[in-house]
Design an enzyme around this catalytic site. Structure first.
Site, mmCIF file in Angstrom:
data_model
loop_
_atom_site.group_PDB
_atom_site.id
_atom_site.type_symbol
_atom_site.label_atom_id
_atom_site.label_comp_id
_atom_site.label_asym_id
_atom_site.label_seq_id
_atom_site.Cartn_x
_atom_site.Cartn_y
_atom_site.Cartn_z
ATOM 1 N N TYR A 73 0.824 -1.213 0.000
ATOM 2 C CA TYR A 73 0.000 0.000 0.000
ATOM 3 C C TYR A 73 0.855 1.260 0.000
ATOM 4 C CZ TYR A 73 -4.229 -2.683 0.093
ATOM 5 O OH TYR A 73 -5.245 -3.527 -0.292
ATOM 6 N N ARG A 76 1.601 1.893 -3.544
ATOM 7 C CA ARG A 76 0.443 2.430 -4.277
ATOM 8 C C ARG A 76 0.185 3.885 -3.886
ATOM 9 N NH1 ARG A 76 -4.194 -1.913 -3.603
ATOM 10 N NH2 ARG A 76 -5.291 -0.624 -5.125
ATOM 11 N N GLN A 111 -15.143 1.846 -7.607
ATOM 12 C CA GLN A 111 -14.482 0.724 -6.933
ATOM 13 C C GLN A 111 -13.047 1.124 -6.561
ATOM 14 O OE1 GLN A 111 -15.452 -3.346 -8.846
ATOM 15 N NE2 GLN A 111 -15.737 -1.883 -10.497
ATOM 16 N N ASN A 112 -12.585 2.215 -7.157
ATOM 17 C CA ASN A 112 -11.191 2.608 -6.991
ATOM 18 C C ASN A 112 -10.966 3.306 -5.657
ATOM 19 O OD1 ASN A 112 -11.090 1.630 -9.558
ATOM 20 N ND2 ASN A 112 -11.003 3.637 -10.544
ATOM 21 N N HIS A 128 -15.082 0.853 -2.029
ATOM 22 C CA HIS A 128 -14.034 0.006 -1.456
ATOM 23 C C HIS A 128 -13.107 0.793 -0.541
ATOM 24 C CE1 HIS A 128 -14.563 -2.852 -5.123
ATOM 25 N NE2 HIS A 128 -15.408 -3.136 -4.157
ATOM 26 N N SER A 229 -13.635 -4.770 -15.130
ATOM 27 C CA SER A 229 -13.738 -6.091 -15.759
ATOM 28 C C SER A 229 -15.012 -6.804 -15.322
ATOM 29 C CB SER A 229 -12.520 -6.941 -15.373
ATOM 30 O OG SER A 229 -12.456 -7.069 -13.954
ATOM 31 N N ASN A 253 -15.433 0.368 -21.945
ATOM 32 C CA ASN A 253 -14.345 -0.469 -21.457
ATOM 33 C C ASN A 253 -13.360 -0.772 -22.578
ATOM 34 O OD1 ASN A 253 -13.658 -1.682 -18.812
ATOM 35 N ND2 ASN A 253 -13.450 -3.541 -20.031
HETATM 36 C C1 BV8 Z 1 -17.953 -9.345 -0.219
HETATM 37 C C2 BV8 Z 1 -9.963 -2.443 -2.437
HETATM 38 C C3 BV8 Z 1 -19.531 -10.263 1.226
HETATM 39 C C4 BV8 Z 1 -8.647 -3.051 -2.055
HETATM 40 C C5 BV8 Z 1 -11.078 -4.117 -3.824
HETATM 41 C C6 BV8 Z 1 -14.920 -15.287 0.012
HETATM 42 C C7 BV8 Z 1 -15.566 -14.683 1.059
HETATM 43 C C8 BV8 Z 1 -16.389 -13.596 0.856
HETATM 44 C C9 BV8 Z 1 -16.535 -13.075 -0.408
HETATM 45 C C10 BV8 Z 1 -15.856 -13.674 -1.430
HETATM 46 C C11 BV8 Z 1 -15.078 -14.774 -1.250
HETATM 47 N N1 BV8 Z 1 -14.575 -15.160 -2.454
HETATM 48 C C12 BV8 Z 1 -15.041 -14.302 -3.392
HETATM 49 C C13 BV8 Z 1 -15.811 -13.403 -2.790
HETATM 50 C C14 BV8 Z 1 -16.457 -12.309 -3.378
HETATM 51 C C15 BV8 Z 1 -15.360 -11.273 -3.634
HETATM 52 C C16 BV8 Z 1 -15.136 -11.272 -5.123
HETATM 53 O O1 BV8 Z 1 -15.947 -10.701 -5.834
HETATM 54 N N2 BV8 Z 1 -14.077 -11.949 -5.585
HETATM 55 C C17 BV8 Z 1 -13.863 -12.028 -7.027
HETATM 56 C C18 BV8 Z 1 -12.389 -12.044 -7.308
HETATM 57 C C19 BV8 Z 1 -14.588 -13.250 -7.526
HETATM 58 N N3 BV8 Z 1 -15.837 -9.993 -3.164
HETATM 59 C C20 BV8 Z 1 -15.570 -9.602 -1.926
HETATM 60 O O2 BV8 Z 1 -14.892 -10.206 -1.142
HETATM 61 C C21 BV8 Z 1 -16.263 -8.288 -1.553
HETATM 62 N N4 BV8 Z 1 -16.967 -8.463 -0.321
HETATM 63 O O3 BV8 Z 1 -18.308 -10.084 -1.106
HETATM 64 O O4 BV8 Z 1 -18.508 -9.298 1.000
HETATM 65 C C22 BV8 Z 1 -19.058 -11.218 2.219
HETATM 66 C C23 BV8 Z 1 -17.931 -10.967 2.968
HETATM 67 C C24 BV8 Z 1 -17.570 -11.868 3.955
HETATM 68 C C25 BV8 Z 1 -18.306 -13.010 4.123
HETATM 69 C C26 BV8 Z 1 -19.417 -13.252 3.331
HETATM 70 C C27 BV8 Z 1 -19.803 -12.359 2.399
HETATM 71 C C28 BV8 Z 1 -15.244 -7.195 -1.368
HETATM 72 C C29 BV8 Z 1 -14.552 -6.929 -2.685
HETATM 73 C C30 BV8 Z 1 -13.678 -5.670 -2.550
HETATM 74 C C31 BV8 Z 1 -12.230 -6.015 -2.794
HETATM 75 N N5 BV8 Z 1 -11.429 -4.786 -2.763
HETATM 76 N N6 BV8 Z 1 -10.382 -2.976 -3.728
HETATM 77 C C32 BV8 Z 1 -7.528 -2.525 -2.909
HETATM 78 O O5 BV8 Z 1 -7.772 -1.838 -3.922
HETATM 79 O O6 BV8 Z 1 -6.365 -2.799 -2.534
HETATM 80 S S1 BV8 Z 1 -11.562 -4.669 -5.339
HETATM 81 C C33 BV8 Z 1 -10.415 -4.296 -6.505
HETATM 82 O O7 BV8 Z 1 -10.891 -4.928 -7.699
HETATM 83 C C34 BV8 Z 1 -10.284 -2.847 -6.876
HETATM 84 O O8 BV8 Z 1 -11.081 -1.983 -6.141
HETATM 85 C C35 BV8 Z 1 -10.743 -2.831 -8.324
HETATM 86 O O9 BV8 Z 1 -11.326 -1.656 -8.684
HETATM 87 C C36 BV8 Z 1 -11.708 -3.938 -8.256
HETATM 88 C C37 BV8 Z 1 -12.365 -4.471 -9.426
HETATM 89 O O10 BV8 Z 1 -11.429 -4.630 -10.429
HETATM 90 P P1 BV8 Z 1 -11.590 -3.666 -11.688
HETATM 91 O O11 BV8 Z 1 -11.772 -2.278 -11.209
HETATM 92 O O12 BV8 Z 1 -12.641 -4.198 -12.566
HETATM 93 O O13 BV8 Z 1 -10.160 -3.759 -12.295
HETATM 94 P P2 BV8 Z 1 -9.650 -4.858 -13.327
HETATM 95 O O14 BV8 Z 1 -8.176 -4.703 -13.403
HETATM 96 O O15 BV8 Z 1 -10.256 -6.180 -12.994
HETATM 97 O O16 BV8 Z 1 -10.309 -4.414 -14.721
HETATM 98 C C38 BV8 Z 1 -9.959 -3.173 -15.295
HETATM 99 C C39 BV8 Z 1 -10.794 -3.046 -16.550
HETATM 100 O O17 BV8 Z 1 -10.503 -1.781 -17.132
HETATM 101 C C40 BV8 Z 1 -10.463 -4.100 -17.606
HETATM 102 O O18 BV8 Z 1 -11.680 -4.688 -18.051
HETATM 103 C C41 BV8 Z 1 -9.808 -3.301 -18.741
HETATM 104 O O19 BV8 Z 1 -10.212 -3.766 -20.011
HETATM 105 C C42 BV8 Z 1 -10.338 -1.915 -18.508
HETATM 106 N N7 BV8 Z 1 -9.418 -0.851 -18.930
HETATM 107 C C43 BV8 Z 1 -8.071 -0.830 -18.801
HETATM 108 N N8 BV8 Z 1 -7.615 0.356 -19.276
HETATM 109 C C44 BV8 Z 1 -8.687 1.068 -19.686
HETATM 110 C C45 BV8 Z 1 -9.839 0.304 -19.459
HETATM 111 N N9 BV8 Z 1 -11.073 0.733 -19.772
HETATM 112 C C46 BV8 Z 1 -11.176 1.962 -20.324
HETATM 113 N N10 BV8 Z 1 -10.107 2.759 -20.579
HETATM 114 C C47 BV8 Z 1 -8.863 2.343 -20.270
HETATM 115 N N11 BV8 Z 1 -7.817 3.150 -20.528
#
Ligand code: BV8
Length: 296
Positions: A73, A76, A111-112, A128, A229, A253
């Protein structure tokens, strides 16, 4: 007059819908900050040394090695402190300001955690949390999911480095296996170890944030999703939630995303820094949109 040489029929339709909407909601992800030099989560820059960002953004990773997670962090915070908003951030901010000045509503959900939308003049909901906010590290339990600014519970600390021991620490170093800062030298307050006040994977969002978000999603008449994404929940479910009310969803996107299927009315593939200013530019009057149609 705004004339978009690249304006397509779907862009004109979307611009008309934006111009007539009374409550527009934006959902943004890491992609809108990519053109500001901030690595996205799943793009090439989403790796930090040999670690995927997602593997470090968890309570378990912090409990196992708080020094490593703090270095991640700290790095970042350093990258973001040198970053500036790009035209995509400004387009969203100016659109929100215009909607408010016209007595309409515009809710920006991001989300950022980089805070660049605020620098551009936008007032977003940081679902977030924020890279700049801090809280006492405590094992997740029902009451610890607090990430909104709250006196004595979550506070802002923009000091860089946030503590002397982290100065210069956190460069993405492939050879790194663990953190190098002794835990007592990490950020503390009243003898308690501190953590970034960001929602980690496996942690619930702040209840107040969730309530505000769902109220917006359930009352908007257009949702624009930009730079995500669509992988991370609960944000990944928001477009379908709005589409179920037959409210139009637009997606901007760089890469095609799965959640667009059957949900999005308009999909604009390309750079947000280019597309968002085109889509969100003010429509001075109806004639302008008719003129755009003649451009075809
Ligand atoms: C939750 C902060 C309920 C931190 C982030 C086990 C237990 C509980 C929950 C889960 C579990 N397993 C999975 C889950 C659910 C989990 C989840 O969704 N996992 C995924 C991987 C499947 N979610 C959670 O845990 C959430 N909480 O569910 O609570 C719960 C909890 C406990 C018990 C029971 C229930 C919390 C999720 C929050 C995580 N924290 N950020 C930090 O930043 O350090 S999320 C993190 O990913 C960032 O915030 C980021 O923004 C976010 C999403 O990613 P994207 O923003 O989409 O970024 P990515 O790189 O993926 O994509 C970028 C896109 O931009 C691409 O498509 C690309 O094409 C495009 N792009 C690139 N350049 C450009 C562009 N577009 C336009 N112009 C450009 N120039």
């Amino acid at each position: 007059m705004n004339r978009f040489l690249m304006a397509t029929p779907s862009m004109q339709q979307c611009r008309k819908a934006l111009a007539s909407a009374k409550h527009v909601v934006f959902l943004t992800g890491a992609g809108i900050s990519a053109e500001s030099g901030i690595p996205t989560f799943r793009g090439a820059g989403g790796l930090w040394g040999t670690y995927a960002a997602q593997d470090l953004a968890t309570w378990e990773a912090f409990e196992r090695d708080p020094s490593l997670v703090w270095e991640f962090y700290n790095y970042r915070r350093e990258v973001v402190s040198k970053s500036k908003p790009n035209p995509g951030h400004y387009a969203i901010a100016q659109f929100q300001q215009r909607m408010v000045s016209e007595g309409k509503r515009c809710t920006v959900i991001t989300q950022n955690i980089d805070g660049l939308l605020q620098v551009a003049g936008c007032s977003p909901i940081e679902m977030h949390g924020s890279l700049w906010n801090i809280k006492v590290a405590a094992p997740p339990d029902r009451d610890s999911f607090k990430f909104c600014l709250e006196e004595g519970v979550v506070w802002e600390d923009r000091a860089h480095p946030i503590c002397p021991a982290l100065a210069g620490k956190g460069q993405p170093d492939a050879a790194r296996l663990c953190g190098s800062v002794p835990v007592p030298d990490l950020p503390h307050r009243d003898g308690l170890l501190l953590r970034p006040a960001v929602v980690w994977f496996g942690e619930q969002l702040d209840r107040r944030t969730t309530a505000t978000i769902h109220a917006a999603l359930d009352t908007c008449d257009l949702l624009l999703v930009a730079g995500t994404s669509g992988v991370v929940y609960p944000a990944a479910g928001y477009a379908a939630q709005v589409a179920r009310r037959n409210v139009p969803v637009a997606i901007v996107n760089l890469d095609p995303i799965d959640t667009a299927d059957g949900v999005a009315r308009w999909v604009f593939t390309g750079m947000g820094g280019t597309l968002l200013p085109q889509l969100l530019a003010p429509v001075t009057d109806g004639k302008e949109l008719e003129a755009e149609e003649q451009v075809q």
